[in-house]
Motif scaffolding. Structure first.
Motif, PDB file in Angstrom:
ATOM      1  N   ASN A 192       0.754  -1.174  -0.100  1.00  0.00           N
ATOM      2  CA  ASN A 192      -0.001   0.093  -0.016  1.00  0.00           C
ATOM      3  C   ASN A 192       0.841   1.358  -0.015  1.00  0.00           C
ATOM      4  OD1 ASN A 192       1.046   0.049   2.489  1.00  0.00           O
ATOM      5  ND2 ASN A 192      -1.086   0.045   3.634  1.00  0.00           N
ATOM      6  N   LEU A 193       2.158   1.119  -0.012  1.00  0.00           N
ATOM      7  CA  LEU A 193       3.115   2.385   0.041  1.00  0.00           C
ATOM      8  C   LEU A 193       4.432   1.833  -0.369  1.00  0.00           C
ATOM      9  CD1 LEU A 193       3.203   5.354   0.870  1.00  0.00           C
ATOM     10  CD2 LEU A 193       3.955   4.852   2.887  1.00  0.00           C
ATOM     11  N   VAL A 194       5.057   2.835  -1.177  1.00  0.00           N
ATOM     12  CA  VAL A 194       6.525   2.658  -1.496  1.00  0.00           C
ATOM     13  C   VAL A 194       7.080   3.819  -1.443  1.00  0.00           C
ATOM     14  CG1 VAL A 194       7.979   1.813  -3.347  1.00  0.00           C
ATOM     15  CG2 VAL A 194       5.719   0.933  -3.304  1.00  0.00           C
ATOM     16  N   TYR A 195       8.405   3.954  -0.855  1.00  0.00           N
ATOM     17  CA  TYR A 195       8.779   5.219  -0.554  1.00  0.00           C
ATOM     18  C   TYR A 195      10.482   5.082  -0.512  1.00  0.00           C
ATOM     19  CZ  TYR A 195       8.842   2.904   4.115  1.00  0.00           C
ATOM     20  OH  TYR A 195       9.149   1.995   5.179  1.00  0.00           O
ATOM     21  N   ARG A 196      11.369   6.414  -0.504  1.00  0.00           N
ATOM     22  CA  ARG A 196      12.421   6.313  -0.644  1.00  0.00           C
ATOM     23  C   ARG A 196      13.092   7.341   0.624  1.00  0.00           C
ATOM     24  NH1 ARG A 196      17.503   7.473  -0.855  1.00  0.00           N
ATOM     25  NH2 ARG A 196      18.418   7.736  -2.712  1.00  0.00           N
ATOM     26  N   ILE A 252       2.287   0.676  12.849  1.00  0.00           N
ATOM     27  CA  ILE A 252       1.277   1.304  12.207  1.00  0.00           C
ATOM     28  C   ILE A 252       1.819   2.210  11.318  1.00  0.00           C
ATOM     29  CG2 ILE A 252      -0.718   2.748  12.456  1.00  0.00           C
ATOM     30  CD1 ILE A 252      -1.241   0.024  13.341  1.00  0.00           C
ATOM     31  N   SER A 253       1.687   2.343  10.146  1.00  0.00           N
ATOM     32  CA  SER A 253       2.223   3.351   9.092  1.00  0.00           C
ATOM     33  C   SER A 253       1.626   4.673   9.371  1.00  0.00           C
ATOM     34  CB  SER A 253       1.996   2.784   7.675  1.00  0.00           C
ATOM     35  OG  SER A 253       2.375   3.938   6.847  1.00  0.00           O
ATOM     36  N   GLN A 289      -2.335   2.410   8.766  1.00  0.00           N
ATOM     37  CA  GLN A 289      -2.431   1.014   8.541  1.00  0.00           C
ATOM     38  C   GLN A 289      -1.391  -0.056   9.251  1.00  0.00           C
ATOM     39  OE1 GLN A 289      -3.362  -0.254   4.531  1.00  0.00           O
ATOM     40  NE2 GLN A 289      -5.416   0.697   4.359  1.00  0.00           N
ATOM     41  N   PRO A 290      -1.774  -1.401   9.643  1.00  0.00           N
ATOM     42  CA  PRO A 290      -0.595  -2.093  10.152  1.00  0.00           C
ATOM     43  C   PRO A 290       0.122  -2.542   9.117  1.00  0.00           C
ATOM     44  CG  PRO A 290      -2.718  -2.868  10.533  1.00  0.00           C
ATOM     45  CD  PRO A 290      -3.227  -1.765  10.036  1.00  0.00           C
ATOM     46  N   VAL A 291       1.272  -2.119   9.154  1.00  0.00           N
ATOM     47  CA  VAL A 291       2.385  -2.954   7.909  1.00  0.00           C
ATOM     48  C   VAL A 291       3.556  -3.399   8.271  1.00  0.00           C
ATOM     49  CG1 VAL A 291       1.229  -1.009   6.233  1.00  0.00           C
ATOM     50  CG2 VAL A 291       3.237  -0.413   7.781  1.00  0.00           C
ATOM     51  N   THR A 292       4.154  -4.075   7.650  1.00  0.00           N
ATOM     52  CA  THR A 292       5.630  -4.414   7.845  1.00  0.00           C
ATOM     53  C   THR A 292       6.412  -4.083   6.591  1.00  0.00           C
ATOM     54  OG1 THR A 292       7.209  -5.913   8.317  1.00  0.00           O
ATOM     55  CG2 THR A 292       5.256  -6.798   6.801  1.00  0.00           C
ATOM     56  N   THR A 293       7.518  -3.758   6.575  1.00  0.00           N
ATOM     57  CA  THR A 293       8.297  -3.114   5.364  1.00  0.00           C
ATOM     58  C   THR A 293       9.318  -3.901   4.705  1.00  0.00           C
ATOM     59  OG1 THR A 293       7.758  -0.993   6.566  1.00  0.00           O
ATOM     60  CG2 THR A 293       9.429  -1.135   4.855  1.00  0.00           C
ATOM     61  N   VAL A 312      15.125   2.127   0.158  1.00  0.00           N
ATOM     62  CA  VAL A 312      14.033   1.985  -0.531  1.00  0.00           C
ATOM     63  C   VAL A 312      13.038   0.982   0.026  1.00  0.00           C
ATOM     64  CG1 VAL A 312      12.704   1.245  -2.766  1.00  0.00           C
ATOM     65  CG2 VAL A 312      14.715   2.393  -2.820  1.00  0.00           C
ATOM     66  N   GLY A 313      11.949   1.290   0.350  1.00  0.00           N
ATOM     67  CA  GLY A 313      10.736   0.624   1.325  1.00  0.00           C
ATOM     68  C   GLY A 313       9.499   0.423   0.700  1.00  0.00           C
ATOM     69  N   ALA A 314       8.936  -0.816   1.012  1.00  0.00           N
ATOM     70  CA  ALA A 314       7.562  -1.221   0.445  1.00  0.00           C
ATOM     71  C   ALA A 314       6.622  -1.532   1.553  1.00  0.00           C
ATOM     72  CB  ALA A 314       7.863  -2.200  -0.612  1.00  0.00           C
ATOM     73  N   ASN A 315       5.595  -1.008   1.898  1.00  0.00           N
ATOM     74  CA  ASN A 315       4.768  -1.521   3.129  1.00  0.00           C
ATOM     75  C   ASN A 315       3.899  -2.336   2.637  1.00  0.00           C
ATOM     76  OD1 ASN A 315       6.211   0.602   4.670  1.00  0.00           O
ATOM     77  ND2 ASN A 315       4.571   1.913   4.989  1.00  0.00           N
ATOM     78  N   ILE A 316       4.065  -3.541   3.300  1.00  0.00           N
ATOM     79  CA  ILE A 316       2.992  -4.838   3.202  1.00  0.00           C
ATOM     80  C   ILE A 316       2.245  -4.601   4.226  1.00  0.00           C
ATOM     81  CG2 ILE A 316       2.993  -7.292   2.790  1.00  0.00           C
ATOM     82  CD1 ILE A 316       6.070  -7.175   2.605  1.00  0.00           C
ATOM     83  N   ARG A 317       0.813  -4.783   3.627  1.00  0.00           N
ATOM     84  CA  ARG A 317      -0.361  -4.565   4.585  1.00  0.00           C
ATOM     85  C   ARG A 317      -0.541  -5.832   5.159  1.00  0.00           C
ATOM     86  NH1 ARG A 317      -4.853  -5.087   2.694  1.00  0.00           N
ATOM     87  NH2 ARG A 317      -4.468  -5.976   0.483  1.00  0.00           N
ATOM     88  N   LEU A 318      -0.624  -5.895   6.526  1.00  0.00           N
ATOM     89  CA  LEU A 318      -0.614  -7.227   7.417  1.00  0.00           C
ATOM     90  C   LEU A 318      -1.960  -7.747   7.446  1.00  0.00           C
ATOM     91  CD1 LEU A 318       1.157  -5.982  10.588  1.00  0.00           C
ATOM     92  CD2 LEU A 318       2.189  -6.896   8.554  1.00  0.00           C
ATOM     93  N   GLU A 319      -2.862  -6.999   6.742  1.00  0.00           N
ATOM     94  CA  GLU A 319      -4.334  -7.352   6.416  1.00  0.00           C
ATOM     95  C   GLU A 319      -4.351  -8.315   5.181  1.00  0.00           C
ATOM     96  OE1 GLU A 319      -7.158  -3.687   8.106  1.00  0.00           O
ATOM     97  OE2 GLU A 319      -7.017  -4.258   5.908  1.00  0.00           O
ATOM     98  N   SER A 320      -3.264  -8.128   4.214  1.00  0.00           N
ATOM     99  CA  SER A 320      -3.041  -8.892   3.141  1.00  0.00           C
ATOM    100  C   SER A 320      -2.519 -10.285   3.566  1.00  0.00           C
ATOM    101  CB  SER A 320      -2.319  -8.542   2.134  1.00  0.00           C
ATOM    102  OG  SER A 320      -1.001  -8.263   2.800  1.00  0.00           O
ATOM    103  N   LEU A 321      -1.666 -10.647   4.710  1.00  0.00           N
ATOM    104  CA  LEU A 321      -1.367 -11.466   5.042  1.00  0.00           C
ATOM    105  C   LEU A 321      -2.412 -12.376   6.065  1.00  0.00           C
ATOM    106  CD1 LEU A 321       1.967 -10.791   6.748  1.00  0.00           C
ATOM    107  CD2 LEU A 321       1.822 -11.805   4.626  1.00  0.00           C
ATOM    108  N   SER A 322      -3.226 -11.720   6.861  1.00  0.00           N
ATOM    109  CA  SER A 322      -4.519 -12.214   7.340  1.00  0.00           C
ATOM    110  C   SER A 322      -5.468 -12.586   6.445  1.00  0.00           C
ATOM    111  CB  SER A 322      -5.000 -10.972   8.246  1.00  0.00           C
ATOM    112  OG  SER A 322      -4.041 -10.534   9.376  1.00  0.00           O
TER     113      SER A 322
END
Length: 890
Positions: A99-103, A148-149, A154-158, A173-183
């Motif tokens: 849900n988020l990609v950043y630098r 929490i981003s 949203q709860p995420v891991t990067t 460079v980071g990409a936030n992975i939605r923890l809800e997608s794992l759930s």
């Protein structure tokens, strides 16, 4: 004495003699069966937990590779926001779990993130984050702890990729992975195991936080609030029966992800999980009680109807747990026992249903995995769609199916791929988008699956009933494909008999439709990127077409007295029209034809006024771009008297081309050397390891790989040496009479061709021997065949032909592969040049094979060219027939 011989005592004694050992065996068997069922349950939970762990590790590894690929782009490393935007957008489009990609820069300041959104955190300092501090200590990608981003709330891991330039840290460079997608994956798994009413799935990160749960309310909460402390210990065994914090006894199964220091934990209540075992134990005691109450008269009936079925049920349940095949005789016997209306019949019936359900789930899982592999294995859309239809037909026992897409040129829907349908039906099917009674159009308009159970009775199918009768189908189901960039597409399944589609069938077909949509989107995006790359290549080549030089000479009044044809061609003026014109006017004409920037116009003005001696100009005429170096100079006579001024216009595009060739040589050779060297180094280091004793078979395998990679290095060096000799004109040929058929046969014998390759050789009868260097011509034939295999694939059909044409023998090597684009045919014989396509990126090589073929054929006095067959590619070359060789042959 009479009491001793009492018949009742004898019967009782006989009963006890028979029943007590039998009941003891029955009791022991029940205990063993219960223990086996418990082990089977633990093994089943362990397999499911391991599958979830592997899927989670695969997804996270894919995300790490994705951010590592992002970090390889120079624009991202330089912090170019405009260039990062489309790359980050593509990252989100291809990874729905992100849900988020950043630098972040080297101080932890947010340079840019996508989506940009109203809640932007650009400029915020994130150096306090644990993943930023960890990035300062590593060069490898990693996954952060859950949190929490602040940007998306949203709860995420990067997934994090540190950026280093040598020893200098440049940020990350980071990409936030939605923890809800794992759930969501865990929730789907729980739904698939609906028979377990309280199946609990949890994923923990390295901080013992809950980052995935079937209930999303538990995300980012400490694990000890939900799980017993014993299962959280590092040295805890994989399976434990513990009391949950709620007091319920549960079976916990834990699998660790070593590369991430994460854990996957699955738990079930023992009351539900071991219900069959408890039922078996109760049944055993009931049997013992019945034996004691009924007596000797019924012992044989109990043995036949209770003990024997249970004895046969134990290996059956074990075979089901181990996913092993069951003999048909045993299975038929169990089927007969299901006709019983007692507990034994119900138990066997339940186990057989469980066996069928597990087999269906395993088949579904394997088919979906194979379909996923087919989607990513190729970018050819027709190949991928055919594989998807093949897998779907095998899983659902569907004989006829099709993928129907909009033909944008004709404005109708036509069959894109099919299986089992008649050619006439496929060719004639054309559906108008506005047709109201078409099942496919109804599915596209509603966005949901639409089916007709019986075409003969369904009133909505009256107009198409004759078509269905002619093709022979009575039921059909249409599932729309959710595509964004591709034309509207629908998946249609046909049945020969009336059929009511179940929820499970619709769900599986929807999954296949999603795979097909993914394949279409990937192929379309690849095609668009390939077209953009071709356009960029065309513009670059347009800048390097000429190496000629333009010259203008002016008199004392700066009027042109001489202009050569090159500069006249650049200005699109006759040479005579430029004479007597002021030099400033000629420069203004050059500026108008060039469409140059304002800064270049100012430089030309200073050049015309004599205030500047030189400048570089980007010349653009009719879409052709060239780099021109403009330099003025004074013209003097023999006594040094100034008599005028001159302008030298030099095309420096060739120098740019030379720079490109140098870069291509360095990058290509370094890449081709690095790959075999890495393999040689790796396997040599493995063999030299003192703490491992390798078997002889493994040693020979390692040494074989080292030898193959060394041969690959040797071949690359020989190619470079041959190319250098050809360019220097120092290649020496050892000419000798050679039979044409023997030349081709020997060349083929030296190659390691794929077993599935269809290779055909056609040599005209009566060809004279050729006066050639046998080794060099065999190299030409071998390079052309290997080139055809590389681009046409291991299952291609390749034809080698040789025939006489006048005073030459023409050799042709053709294939049925994708062919060579017309715009590339003039350049494929250049050194280090490779056709830019998806096949090029999947095939190794330095781009020297065809260049060496070109040089060797020319050295023999022949020619080599590309022909245009109806399908595939064809490269031909000619070798002259030396009269002496013809006379000797005569």
């Amino acid at each position: 004495m009479r009491k001793i011989f009492d018949l009742r005592l004898q019967i009782l004694a006989l009963y006890l003699l028979l029943v007590i050992p039998f009941l003891s065996i029955l009791f022991l068997f029940a205990r063993l069966a219960a223990s086996q069922m418990e082990r089977d349950a633990q093994a089943s939970n362990f397999s499911l937990t391991q599958a979830i762990a592997q899927e989670t590790a695969f997804m996270l590894q894919d995300m790490l590779q994705a951010v590592e690929q992002l970090a390889s782009y120079e624009a991202i490393r330089q912090g170019d926001i405009e260039a990062m935007r489309p790359l980050f957008r593509l990252m989100l489009e291809t990874h729905p779990q992100v849900n988020l990609v950043y630098r972040l820069d080297r101080r932890g300041i947010m340079l840019y993130h996508y989506p940009e959104g109203p809640g932007s955190t650009v400029g915020v300092d994130f150096s306090f984050r644990d993943y930023f501090r960890r990035a300062l200590e590593t060069h490898a990608p990693f996954v952060s702890q859950g949190r929490i981003s602040p940007t998306t709330r949203q709860p995420v891991t990067t997934a994090v990729m540190p950026l280093w330039s040598g020893k200098e840290f440049q940020g990350l460079v980071g990409a936030n992975i939605r923890l809800e997608s794992l759930s969501e994956s865990l929730i789907a798994i729980r739904r698939a195991h609906a028979v377990e009413s309280d199946l609990q799935l949890v994923i923990l990160d390295n901080a013992q936080q809950i980052i995935a749960h079937t209930d999303t309310e538990w995300l980012l909460k400490p694990a000890n609030a939900l799980l017993p402390l014993a299962i959280l210990e590092k040295d805890a065994p994989p399976s434990l029966i513990l009391r949950a914090p709620s007091g319920e006894e549960r079976l916990y199964t834990r699998i660790n992800l070593p590369s991430l220091n994460w854990s996957v934990i699955l738990s079930q209540p023992t009351a539900t999980l071991f219900a069959t075992r408890y039922a078996l134990e109760r049944l055993t005691w009931l049997t013992i009680l019945v034996f004691l109450l009924i007596g000797l008269f019924f012992w044989w009936a109990l043995a036949a109807r209770v003990i024997s079925p249970i004895e046969r049920l134990a290996p059956l349940s074990q075979a089901i747990g181990d996913n092993r095949p069951i003999a048909q005789e045993e299975l038929a016997s169990m089927q007969r026992l299901t006709r019983r209306q007692d507990q034994i019949g119900h138990l066997i019936h339940s186990i057989l249903r469980m066996r069928e359900s597990l087999a269906e789930r395993f088949q579904e899982q394997n088919t979906l995995l194979e379909t996923s592999a087919a989607v990513v294995s190729s970018l050819d859309i027709d190949t991928v769609l055919d594989r998807i239809l093949e897998q779907m037909s095998r899983l659902l026992k569907v004989e006829r199916c099709a993928i129907i897409a909009l033909d944008e040129q004709r404005g109708v829907f036509r069959v894109r791929a099919s299986r089992g349908l008649s050619p006439h039906y496929v060719e004639q099917l054309a559906i108008q988008p506005s047709e109201p009674d078409s099942v496919a159009m109804r599915a596209l308009r509603s966005g949901e699956a639409i089916f007709v159970s019986d075409t003969e009775t369904d009133p909505s199918y009256v107009r198409r009933r004759s078509i269905a009768r002619a093709e022979g189908h009575r039921a059909l189901l249409a599932v729309p494909l959710k595509t964004r960039h591709a034309p509207p597409t629908v998946l249609v399944v046909y049945h020969s008999e009336p059929h009511v589609f179940t929820y499970n069938e619709i769900r599986l077909l929807t999954t296949f439709a999603n795979h097909a949509a993914m394949a279409i989107e990937n192929a379309l995006l690849f095609e668009r990127s390939d077209m953009q790359l071709a356009e960029q290549t065309h513009r670059l080549e347009a800048l390097m077409e000429s190496l000629d030089m333009g010259i203008l000479l002016g008199d004392l009044q700066d009027r042109v007295i001489y202009a050569n044809r090159r500069i006249a061609a650049w200005l699109q003026q006759p040479e005579t029209a430029l004479r007597n014109r002021p030099l400033k006017e000629v420069l203004d004409m050059l500026a108008r034809f060039s469409s140059i920037s304002e800064s270049n116009r100012e430089e030309l003005r200073l050049l015309g006024n004599g205030q500047r001696k030189n400048c570089e100009l980007l010349y653009n005429l009719d879409g052709r771009k060239r780099f021109l170096w403009l330099e003025t100079f004074e013209v003097t006579d023999s006594q040094g008297t100034f008599i005028g001024r001159g302008l030298l216009v030099r095309d420096v595009t060739s120098e740019r081309e030379l720079d490109r060739m140098k870069s291509s040589l360095i990058s290509t050779v370094s890449h081709e050397l690095r790959t075999p060297l890495a393999a040689i180094k790796g396997y040599a280091s493995t063999l030299l390891a003192e703490d491992v004793r390798w078997e002889e078979t493994a040693q020979r395998e390692f040494l074989s790989i080292i030898s193959q990679e060394a041969d690959r290095l040797s071949q690359l060096v020989n190619n470079l040496l041959d190319l250098s000799r050809l360019e220097a004109g120092s290649l020496k040929l050892s000419l000798q009479p050679c039979d044409v058929r023997a030349l081709i046969t020997d060349a083929i014998a030296q190659m390691h061709l794929p077993t599935r390759l269809d290779l055909e050789m056609e040599v005209e009868e009566g060809l004279p021997p050729l006066q050639v260097d046998r080794v060099r011509i065999e190299t030409v034939i071998r390079n052309l065949v290997e080139n055809a295999v590389k681009y046409a694939g291991p299952e291609a059909s390749i034809r080698i032909q040789a025939q006489r044409s006048g005073e030459h023998v023409i050799f042709r090597v053709s294939d049925d592969g994708p062919g060579i684009p017309p715009e590339e045919r003039e350049r494929i014989f250049e050194s280090f040049y490779r056709v830019e396509s998806g096949l090029t990126r999947t095939a190794s090589g330095a781009g020297l094979g065809l260049a060496i073929c070109h040089g060797l054929v020319r050295a023999h006095g022949g020619n080599i060219w590309v022909e245009s067959p109806a399908k595939g590619a064809c490269i031909a070359f000619s070798i002259p027939i030396i009269p002496q060789a013809v006379e000797e042959h005569a």
